[in-house]
Write a protein that holds these residues in place. Structure first.
Motif, short mmCIF file in Angstrom:
data_model
loop_
_atom_site.label_atom_id
_atom_site.label_comp_id
_atom_site.label_asym_id
_atom_site.label_seq_id
_atom_site.Cartn_x
_atom_site.Cartn_y
_atom_site.Cartn_z
N SER A 50 12.64 -52.42 -50.58
CA SER A 50 11.41 -52.22 -50.84
C SER A 50 11.41 -51.51 -52.42
O SER A 50 10.72 -51.78 -53.18
CB SER A 50 10.66 -51.20 -49.92
OG SER A 50 10.45 -51.78 -48.81
N TRP A 51 12.47 -50.64 -52.58
CA TRP A 51 12.74 -49.94 -53.68
C TRP A 51 12.96 -51.11 -54.75
O TRP A 51 12.67 -51.01 -55.93
CB TRP A 51 13.72 -49.03 -53.87
CG TRP A 51 13.25 -47.50 -53.17
CD1 TRP A 51 13.80 -47.20 -51.77
CD2 TRP A 51 12.20 -46.71 -53.23
NE1 TRP A 51 13.37 -46.17 -51.28
CE2 TRP A 51 12.27 -45.98 -52.29
CE3 TRP A 51 11.06 -46.84 -54.23
CZ2 TRP A 51 11.10 -44.76 -52.24
CZ3 TRP A 51 10.41 -45.77 -54.64
CH2 TRP A 51 10.04 -45.03 -53.41
N GLY A 52 13.99 -52.03 -54.43
CA GLY A 52 14.23 -53.21 -55.39
C GLY A 52 13.22 -54.00 -55.69
O GLY A 52 13.05 -54.28 -56.83
N ALA A 53 12.17 -54.26 -54.74
CA ALA A 53 10.86 -54.90 -54.90
C ALA A 53 9.97 -54.24 -56.03
O ALA A 53 9.08 -54.86 -56.84
CB ALA A 53 10.01 -55.30 -53.69
N ILE A 54 10.11 -52.98 -55.87
CA ILE A 54 9.04 -51.99 -56.69
C ILE A 54 9.75 -52.07 -58.34
O ILE A 54 8.84 -52.21 -59.21
CB ILE A 54 8.94 -50.58 -56.42
CG1 ILE A 54 8.17 -50.84 -55.10
CG2 ILE A 54 8.33 -49.58 -57.37
CD1 ILE A 54 8.10 -49.17 -54.34
N VAL A 55 11.01 -51.85 -58.30
CA VAL A 55 11.78 -51.96 -59.73
C VAL A 55 11.87 -53.34 -60.26
O VAL A 55 11.83 -53.44 -61.56
CB VAL A 55 12.99 -51.36 -59.54
CG1 VAL A 55 13.85 -51.53 -60.75
CG2 VAL A 55 12.97 -50.22 -58.98
N ALA A 56 11.91 -54.66 -59.69
CA ALA A 56 12.05 -55.82 -59.90
C ALA A 56 11.14 -56.20 -60.99
O ALA A 56 11.53 -56.83 -62.23
CB ALA A 56 11.76 -56.64 -58.76
#
Length: 409
Positions: A50-56
């Motif tokens: 989820s954090w990766g999806a937010i930063v992407a």
């Protein structure tokens, strides 16, 4: 599109999702057995997605769309990812492992958009050409699972006891290294935005699409999308450990049935849309989540193992009839001006916010439903998300009003 380009794009998709399927499916079992992680620790590690999806969006919007070719950024991210996979393979400390997997997800999640960008840039008719390319990604995920179970046998009871599931990170790392190098041979995909164009954070996160929330029906769908991600997180986080505990042989390979059904049911969505409309299509998807978890709660690895297999096979309906149908609905509501922003907002809401909440809830539920012997009470772990999915189903059925057929066209 010529044959060489089609082959390159297909191989790109195959490797992109082979990498993800090679380690993510077995992650929960690895963490519990190799690193002795608690439910909350496992939840924190899964939340890195989820954090990766937010930063992407920031990586794509600030770098890939402005300064460098997409295929070069794709190559660099996968080469760095290969290094991190090797570190995860070597790690035996839960704290260090979390650092590695968080760093990896921040690098990997942007590649999901980059492979699409590279592919779409070569297509004259994406609606017809893209599915034939994208399906190789699903094939890659399936073959990764089948390899773990039927070629390497890393998910057998004996192999899990020996800690061999850590080899999945090496398998994913080798595939990432291959894709990293191969990416530099892909068709050139130059930046789409001028480097000196003013950056708007709202554009990167799709905030312009917030105007769509003024529409009551879209707002109901938006909130439902976040809530349905809570039971979705239970599947990603707990399905493999559950099947392993239940005594299902070759659980990783059998979980690939879910991806096979996903590919098959994807073909049925247009028919459902035309015949039943958006609301009924998405309600079928929601109900499938509740049914699948009831099957998990009351099935077992012996005489009722067929219930677990049916639950896995329902993944196609669960995912396609809600998430893919939802993307199509969002596209129809957004209009030309806000299409990209709307899809970005839905992705942020589901894979970002929704899954982040879901993994936290799944970890807490797992930790708080253990027997005196430390065994997980899987019946309760699955009944709770089944109840959540059923509540979302009822709320959506009562509040969403499909006013016109044009909304679902």
């Amino acid at each position: 599109m010529n044959t060489t380009t089609r082959f390159k794009l297909s191989l790109m998709m195959f490797l992109e999702f082979f990498i993800w399927g090679a380690w993510f499916v077995t992650l929960g079992t690895f963490l519990g057995n190799n690193l002795k992680a608690s439910g909350s620790e496992i939840a924190a590690i899964f939340s890195t997605q989820s954090w990766g999806a937010i930063v992407a969006p920031f990586i794509i919007g600030l770098i890939a769309d402005r300064y460098f070719n997409a295929e070069k950024i794709l190559g660099l991210l996968h080469l760095l990812g290969a290094f991190l996979m090797y570190q995860m393979y070597q790690s035996d400390d839960i704290g260090l492992f979390y650092t590695y997997v968080l760093s990896y997800m921040i690098l990997y999640m942007p590649t999901l958009a980059l492979v699409n960008s590279v592919a779409f840039n070569q297509m004259k008719d994406p609606e017809k050409e893209f599915p034939n390319i994208r399906v190789w990604g699903t094939i890659g995920w399936i073959l990764a699972g089948l390899s773990i179970s039927f070629i390497f046998h890393w998910d057998s009871t004996e192999a899990i006891g020996q800690g061999l599931l850590k080899n999945t990170f090496m398998l994913a790392g080798v595939a990432a290294l291959v894709l990293g190098i191969f990416s530099f041979t892909l068709p050139k995909t130059p930046p789409k935005v001028a480097a000196n164009e003013k950056i708007k954070i709202g554009d990167l996160l799709g905030f312009d699409a917030l105007k769509l929330l003024k529409d009551k029906n879209f707002a109901i769908f938006f909130v439902s999308s976040i809530l349905i991600c809570i039971p979705l997180a239970f599947y990603y986080q707990n399905a493999h450990p559950f099947l392993t505990d239940a005594g299902i042989e070759n659980p990783t390979g059998k979980m690939a049935i879910g991806q096979i059904s996903e590919a098959l049911f994807l073909l049925l969505i247009p028919m459902f849309f035309v015949r039943f409309g958006f609301k009924k299509t998405i309600l079928v998807g929601m109900l499938a989540w509740a049914i699948r978890y009831v099957l998990f709660a009351y099935g077992n690895g012996a005489d009722l193992s067929f219930m677990l297999i049916i639950g896995i096979a329902l993944h196609g309906i669960c995912y396609d009839f809600f998430f893919v149908a939802g993307q199509i609905y969002t596209n129809s509501k957004a209009g030309e001006k806000y299409k990209s922003a709307a899809q970005g907002l839905i992705t942020l809401a589901t894979y970002g916010v929704g899954m982040l909440i879901g993994f936290g809830v799944a970890g807490w539920i797992t930790d708080n439903h253990k027997t005196l012997e430390g065994k997980i009470n899987w019946e309760m772990v699955w009944i709770i998300p089944a109840g959540i999915a059923l509540v979302v189903f009822i709320v959506f059925a009562l509040l969403f009003n499909e006013k016109t057929r044009t909304e679902t066209h």
